[in-house]
Design a protein around this motif. Structure first.
Motif, PDB file in Angstrom:
ATOM      1  N   LYS A  59     -17.479  16.359  -8.518  1.00  0.00           N
ATOM      2  CA  LYS A  59     -17.430  17.368  -9.764  1.00  0.00           C
ATOM      3  C   LYS A  59     -15.913  17.821  -9.768  1.00  0.00           C
ATOM      4  O   LYS A  59     -15.456  17.794 -10.949  1.00  0.00           O
ATOM      5  N   ARG A  60     -15.187  17.926  -8.774  1.00  0.00           N
ATOM      6  CA  ARG A  60     -13.755  18.057  -8.749  1.00  0.00           C
ATOM      7  C   ARG A  60     -12.972  17.075  -9.360  1.00  0.00           C
ATOM      8  O   ARG A  60     -12.003  17.089 -10.278  1.00  0.00           O
ATOM      9  N   GLN A  63     -13.609  17.170 -13.161  1.00  0.00           N
ATOM     10  CA  GLN A  63     -12.866  18.019 -13.855  1.00  0.00           C
ATOM     11  C   GLN A  63     -11.271  17.703 -13.841  1.00  0.00           C
ATOM     12  O   GLN A  63     -10.547  18.037 -14.914  1.00  0.00           O
ATOM     13  N   ALA A  64     -10.996  17.149 -12.860  1.00  0.00           N
ATOM     14  CA  ALA A  64      -9.525  16.818 -12.818  1.00  0.00           C
ATOM     15  C   ALA A  64      -9.094  15.796 -13.870  1.00  0.00           C
ATOM     16  O   ALA A  64      -7.962  15.715 -13.975  1.00  0.00           O
TER      17      ALA A  64
ATOM     18  N   ALA B 116      -5.228  17.892 -10.361  1.00  0.00           N
ATOM     19  CA  ALA B 116      -5.610  19.182 -10.940  1.00  0.00           C
ATOM     20  C   ALA B 116      -4.848  20.301 -10.191  1.00  0.00           C
ATOM     21  O   ALA B 116      -4.987  21.434 -10.454  1.00  0.00           O
ATOM     22  N   TRP B 118      -5.010  20.824  -6.514  1.00  0.00           N
ATOM     23  CA  TRP B 118      -6.045  21.627  -5.895  1.00  0.00           C
ATOM     24  C   TRP B 118      -5.399  22.506  -4.433  1.00  0.00           C
ATOM     25  O   TRP B 118      -4.575  21.659  -3.872  1.00  0.00           O
ATOM     26  N   GLN B 126      -4.471  22.296 -13.930  1.00  0.00           N
ATOM     27  CA  GLN B 126      -5.306  22.203 -15.292  1.00  0.00           C
ATOM     28  C   GLN B 126      -6.710  22.137 -14.480  1.00  0.00           C
ATOM     29  O   GLN B 126      -7.066  21.400 -13.142  1.00  0.00           O
ATOM     30  N   GLU B 127      -7.838  22.243 -15.387  1.00  0.00           N
ATOM     31  CA  GLU B 127      -9.246  22.152 -14.571  1.00  0.00           C
ATOM     32  C   GLU B 127     -10.120  21.570 -15.411  1.00  0.00           C
ATOM     33  O   GLU B 127     -11.556  21.433 -15.080  1.00  0.00           O
ATOM     34  N   TYR B 187     -13.205  28.573  -9.384  1.00  0.00           N
ATOM     35  CA  TYR B 187     -13.949  27.214  -9.339  1.00  0.00           C
ATOM     36  C   TYR B 187     -15.220  27.513  -8.965  1.00  0.00           C
ATOM     37  O   TYR B 187     -15.640  28.049  -7.972  1.00  0.00           O
TER      38      TYR B 187
END
Lengths: 320, 577
Positions: A59-60, A63-64, B116, B118, B126-127, B187
């Motif tokens: 899921k990450r 989204q990334a 992103a 993290w 950004q997500e 998140y």
């Protein structure tokens, strides 16, 4: 507010409206609470894995890369590309594993088969031969037949190691989600009939009625030289999805002028690109990785290509 | 150069200018998207579609926010009868907004590399979530910005017991703007829960908070434009806000039909969000009443044009088109297709974009020249018609294309975008680009007009009265004042077309479409419904504005006859006013 006639009803009305609003907020909160309780049995990403990959990581990744900016997921997103919610259930892990690394061209049957050789993928798919796979994941069959080997519109995202597997895990999770009957089931008959309804004539497999984007070319009937036969194998096995026959860096090293050149490997050593190196790269692609390229992306072609075919591919690469 | 009433009102000007820059950028990116739709290889690898789209969405929110801030800062001192609190904080807010916007655009590009940012379980750069693509760094700057806005507005306003409805509307609006934003700051690993909270931000912003600010700003702008008292619009503002919340609070459930939330939301969402047009009808009716009970001619036509455009497109885009896809039986087809952006463009740009442009058209002449209507208004009127026609055409192209898409994608189950769907939509993709171009020209005119307007006070003269070359609509008779009955007929006609569109989506459930695959009925209903609705909208606005012009005619006739000007005209007729 002025009070006409000296009777002022307005403040009372306003108070009642605000009380009603409070009640509605209560209803909303209660319904929300019920939506996410365990006993509802909705699947959660922490329970879904694909091989060694977790849906939560997927899921990450999803989204990334901003996948929602073109695709939709549970129907939300950009309407520029297909909805991905039920994609896993439709095409299965082997097709996804064949498609995602470069996304530049639609997987051929051999490309799907190559992925199915992978024990983890076959286990996740629940089948180990292509016929059963097509049976279980009919979308894969349709896509291979209608577009296998042709170019796609999806940009090449160069996923890093593990990201492809993680994305597949995420799509496995979304496929398992209960979305209350959406997207609605298709009830307009078998695919050929539906295609005919759209185009007004029957559409043979392997084609679309609309002009296709620049195809990588169809194999010719009879190839004479080994190099020509090699070019055919490259076509059939979809090698150019990742390896450009020119200078372009797609996913793997480009092939122009590669034969006989020196390549720097990820471990810092240098290797000469000769027959032995190419054979090893095709059969045991994880043994050596060229510096600057993702590790573990290329599947093994052991058992799919025989020695003669490999020699013909080498003959083809020599001509570039 | 004469001055606005309060010195700190000038601070709003920079926000309006920033709004114009971001607006034209957003429209430009929209054009890129339209071209990428026709040629998906355009800029692939340089600026992928998803990156351009997230910039387009974020800028769309940011320029409207900039306009909101400008409008609130402009009316704040007027509502409070004193200068704004903490002007230095407002200047800081302006810089923060520029930095946040630049940073947001910069970080969106990272989506192409899948970065992103993290850290500590949160995406900081950004997500990749539609509408709230910004990462935590951007989110935090924005949160601070909202806190500053709250502080400034609440400190500027008089003590609580002196608040009227507009104070309440704006006060609640700015606080809720900040509170709702917080739901997007975490998140969420579960997709269904993530979508649940994402709609908290998106839906409650638009239908809970922006709508409240919208109603309040429309109220105060009507007060300023027609020189009426706050009491006259207060009733409409209060009940407008309450109706928005009564319908929109549970109405949010129309986003919870298919995202993995339980089926019971289909009942609650269908029921309550079907009520969501009520406040919009109410607001629509009030702008008719407010504009027509008072017979003064328009002093600042472009400002009123855009405010009218905002209320009408809110009715059509948010109210009617929203209604058509709000039932689970219609939404199951429209969801995830081009039918949705038809509603999205009209509702977001139409309702909020047009409002802040209208506010800018009112405020900028006052800020630059100290007078409300003393500028050449022709360019503004032309720009209005261009963006109005542009956005209606855009919605038409999306809606018709979407209907075809529903049939191919859902009814026939052909999910091949590149092979089956994209070629079938090509004509609509061209239409999107064509009307997008019209909108872009209009946007360019707005930016040119608002940035140059009032810069040379010497050349600015009071508009001739009646304007040179003025001719009433002899043929159509449209110079008659619009009666309440006639306005009601227009509104009913719009809703009749709205019902046709609803039936178009419903008809996809019929066996003849769903089993036999015959698209005639939905195509026919869409083919009548959408063009009918948009044409009626266009004609209605034309009629409404012609009726406003009629006041000029009446006043001119009265003057020519040597009689006293009509009631309420004296002030407007005097060039010194």
């Amino acid at each position: 507010m002025s009070c006409p006639g000296g009777i002022c009803l307005e403040p009372g009305r306003r108070r009642r409206a605000l009380i009603l609003l409070g009640l509605m907020m209560l209803v909303f909160i209660v319904l929300s609470g019920f939506s996410f309780i365990k006993s509802r049995g909705q699947v959660t990403p922490n329970t879904v894995t694909f091989a060694a990959h977790h849906a939560t990581d997927g899921k990450r990744v999803f989204q990334a890369y901003g996948c929602m900016g073109c695709h939709t997921i549970v129907g939300n997103g950009a309407y520029f590309a297909p909805d991905l919610t039920k994609e896993y259930q439709n095409v299965g892990p082997a097709w996804l594993a064949a498609f995602l690394p470069s996304a530049g061209s639609w997987p051929t049957e051999v490309a799907v088969l190559t992925q199915l050789q992978n024990k983890d993928i076959a286990e996740a798919a629940g089948v180990d031969n292509i016929e059963d796979y097509y049976q279980k994941y009919p979308g894969a069959k349709t896509r291979v037949e209608r577009r296998g080997g042709q170019n796609t519109f999806m940009p090449n995202l160069r996923f890093r190691a593990n990201e492809v597997g993680q994305l597949i895990a995420f799509l496995k999770y979304t496929s398992a989600m209960n979305t209350e009957g959406w997207p609605p089931a298709v009830k307009t008959g078998p695919l050929p009939a539906r295609l005919e309804r759209l185009y007004g004539r029957s559409v043979a497999p392997g084609t679309t009625a609309a002009p296709a984007p620049a195809s990588t070319g169809q194999p010719t009937a009879a190839a004479e030289s080994p190099a020509e036969r090699g070019a055919q194998h490259v076509q059939t096995f979809g090698c150019t999805a990742c390896h450009s026959p020119e200078d372009k860096k797609i996913i793997g090293p480009p092939w122009r002028g590669i034969y006989g050149s020196q390549e720097k490997l990820a471990d810092g050593t240098t290797v000469t690109v000769d027959d032995a190196y190419i054979i090893e790269s095709i059969l045991k692609p994880t043994a050596k990785t060229v510096d600057g390229y993702p590790e573990g992306t290329m599947p093994t072609y052991e058992g799919l290509l025989n020695d003669e075919q490999i020699q013909e591919i080498i003959a083809y690469i020599k001509t570039l | 150069m004469s001055k606005p009433k309060y010195q700190t009102q000038r601070l709003s000007l920079r926000f309006f200018m920033l709004m114009l820059v971001l607006f034209i950028l957003q429209v430009g990116l929209g054009m890129v998207l339209a071209l990428q739709h026709s040629d998906p290889t355009l800029l692939a690898g340089t600026l992928n579609f998803n990156t351009v789209r997230s910039m387009h969405l974020n800028l769309g929110i940011l320029w409207i926010l900039s306009g909101f801030i400008g409008a609130i800062l402009f009316v704040g001192p007027l509502l409070s009868r004193r200068e704004l609190a903490a002007p230095w904080l407002i200047k800081f807010l302006f810089c923060a907004l520029i930095v946040a916007t630049g940073w947001n655009m910069f970080t969106q590009v990272f989506a192409m590399q899948g970065i992103a940012g993290w850290w500590a379980g949160q995406p900081w750069l950004q997500e990749g979530l539609e509408y709230i693509e910004g990462g935590r760094i951007f989110d935090t700057i924005v949160l601070i910005g909202f806190a500053i806005l709250c502080y400034v507005v609440l400190r500027t306003f008089p003590p609580l017991r002196e608040w009227n409805e507009i104070h309440w509307g704006l006060g609640i609006g700015v606080v809720a703007l900040m509170v709702v934003w917080v739901f997007g700051l975490f998140y969420v690993p579960r997709l269904d829960l993530q979508e649940y909270f994402r709609w908290f931000v998106v839906h409650y912003w638009v239908e809970g908070v922006w709508e409240v600010i919208h109603i309040s700003l429309i109220g105060i702008l009507i007060v300023l434009l027609f020189k009426v008292s706050v009491k006259e619009v207060g009733y409409a503002v209060f009940w407008g806000v309450v109706l928005v919340w009564l319908s929109g609070l549970i109405g949010n459930a129309h986003h919870y039909f298919w995202v993995g939330t339980p089926e019971f939301w289909q009942f609650w969402g269908s029921l309550f969000s079907a009520l969501e047009p009520l406040p919009l009808v109410f607001c629509f009716w009030h702008i008719y009443l407010d504009a027509h009970t008072n017979q003064k001619p328009l002093e600042n036509a472009p400002a009123f044009y855009f405010i009218l455009g905002s209320v009408v497109l809110e009715q059509v885009g948010a109210g009617i088109l929203g209604f058509t896809m709000t039932f689970s039986l219609t939404n199951v087809w429209s969801h995830g297709t081009w039918v949705t952006p038809a509603h999205g463009h009209l509702a977001l740009f139409g309702t909020f974009g047009m409002l802040v442009i209208g506010a800018a058209y009112y405020a900028i002449p006052v800020l630059r020249t100290g007078k409300a209507g003393h500028f050449d208004q022709r360019l503004g009127k032309l720009a209005f018609w261009l963006v109005f026609i542009g956005v209606l055409g855009l919605a038409l192209a999306f809606a018709l294309g979407g209907t075809v898409q529903v049939y191919i994608y859902r009814t026939l189950g052909l999910d091949w975008f590149g092979g089956d769907i994209i070629p079938s939509l090509s004509i609509y993709k061209i239409l999107v680009a064509v009307f997008g171009f019209v909108l872009t020209i209009g946007a360019g005119l707005i930016v040119y007009d608002l940035s140059t307007l009032g810069r040379q006070p010497s050349s600015v003269a009071a508009p001739a009265f009646p304007p040179a070359g003025f001719k009433p609509h002899a043929v159509t008779g449209w110079s008659r004042p619009l009666s309440g009955f006639e306005a009601g007929i227009w509104l009913t006609a719009m809703w009749v077309f709205g019902f046709l569109i609803t039936f178009n989506l419903l008809s996809f459930n019929l066996d003849v479409v769903r089993m036999q695959g015959n698209p005639t009925l939905p195509y026919l209903l869409a083919g009548i419904g959408y063009p009918g609705l948009f044409l009626t909208t266009l004609l209605f606005v034309w009629r409404f504005l012609a009726s406003m012009e009629a006041r000029v005619t009446a006043a001119a006739a009265s003057m020519a006859a040597g009689g006293p000007p009509a009631v309420g005209l004296t002030q407007a007729l005097s060039p010194a006013s």
